[in-house]
Design a protein around this motif. Structure first.
Motif, PDB file in Angstrom:
ATOM      1  N   GLU A 175       0.839  -1.196   0.000  1.00  0.00           N
ATOM      2  CA  GLU A 175       0.000   0.000   0.000  1.00  0.00           C
ATOM      3  C   GLU A 175       0.875   1.248   0.000  1.00  0.00           C
TER       4      GLU A 175
ATOM      5  N   GLN B 264      -2.648  -0.963  -3.310  1.00  0.00           N
ATOM      6  CA  GLN B 264      -3.494   0.227  -3.324  1.00  0.00           C
ATOM      7  C   GLN B 264      -2.669   1.504  -3.206  1.00  0.00           C
TER       8      GLN B 264
ATOM      9  N   ASP C  58      -6.207  -0.758  -6.619  1.00  0.00           N
ATOM     10  CA  ASP C  58      -7.103   0.398  -6.607  1.00  0.00           C
ATOM     11  C   ASP C  58      -6.335   1.687  -6.364  1.00  0.00           C
TER      12      ASP C  58
END
Length: 150
Positions: free
Chosen positions: A72, A87, A104
């Motif tokens: 992340e 992400q 995402d």
């Protein structure tokens, strides 16, 4: 030989070359021959030309054309020229034509150059200033660098 003018010049020249410890700045570079397993946290800018297997929290992040991140990413600005699997949460996200993003993206602004590869969802978020810190919000999800003290 040891006059006051020489001492003044010496001390003045030393203060110009010594970085101030109270200021966060500079650039940390993960070179192409470096592999990191673990999380990175920096208040300055980070450039990844190597491989990072872990989460990254920083102000500005650039992932070079041969750089790769698995984890992340939370930052103010992210520029991806290499590969990201995970992400991204950032105010400004930019995917270069050589970027390969699998995951995402939560963003305030997003730029995708023709040729960039993206597998995932993109969602616009709003950032809010709270006590000098930027808090990125998406629905009920809040990401910040604020640490709770127990």
């Amino acid at each position: 030989m040891f006059s006051k003018s020489n001492k003044t010049q010496t001390s003045t020249s030393n203060t110009h070359t010594t970085p101030s410890p109270s200021k966060a700045g500079g650039l940390s570079v993960i070179s192409s021959d470096l592999r990191i397993s673990g999380d990175l946290v920096s208040e300055s800018d980070v450039q990844v030309d190597g491989f990072v297997d872990g989460d990254i929290r920083t102000r500005n992040l650039t992932i070079g054309q041969h750089g790769e991140v698995r984890g992340e990413i939370i930052a103010d600005r992210v520029r991806v020229c290499g590969k990201v699997t995970g992400q991204i949460r950032a105010k400004d996200v930019s995917l270069a034509d050589t970027a390969k993003m699998i995951g995402d993206i939560l963003h305030e602004t997003l730029a995708i150059e023709p040729g960039a590869h993206l597998e995932g969802h993109c969602r616009r978020i709003e950032s809010v200033e709270e006590g000098g810190l930027t808090v990125i919000q998406a629905g009920k999800i809040v990401a910040s660098n604020v640490k709770k003290e127990v």
